[in-house]
Motif scaffolding. Structure first.
Motif: not given
Length: 107
Positions: A16-42
């Motif tokens: 079986v697949q055991l998954t542990v979820e740390l948290g979630r965040k809804s984002m617009r695609l443009r915001d996801v595409l703007a993520l960089g190496e030092l980006s922080v997602v709350e």
């Protein structure tokens, strides 16, 4: 006559697949595409909230992250009740004491 334990033994080796979820965040695609190496997602979870544990997408337990040796692990804090989102039983595990294995130099 087969008992419940005998029937359960037939399925214990199924993967079986055991998954542990740390948290979630809804984002617009443009915001996801703007993520960089030092980006922080709350995320939507507070630092002291238990993490959700899923087996094949079904919530089965909640727990907390611990360090065991040089790896992350999860300590189960509560098991979810069958057919409800409320915990059937809350179980607090005893703290784990990790002692390094002796090496050839110390043995």
């Amino acid at each position: 006559m087969a008992t419940h334990a005998d029937g359960f033994g037939l399925i214990q080796d199924i993967d079986v697949q055991l998954t542990v979820e740390l948290g979630r965040k809804s984002m617009r695609l443009r915001d996801v595409l703007a993520l960089g190496e030092l980006s922080v997602v709350e995320l939507d979870r507070l630092t002291d909230e238990p993490l959700d544990m899923f087996v094949n997408g079904k919530l089965i337990a909640r727990g907390e992250v611990i360090a065991q040796g040089n790896r992350f692990a999860i300590r189960v804090l509560e098991i979810m009740g069958a057919g409800s989102s409320e915990p059937a039983v809350e179980r607090r595990a005893q703290p784990i004491t990790v002692t390094p294995a002796p090496t050839a130099e110390t043995a």
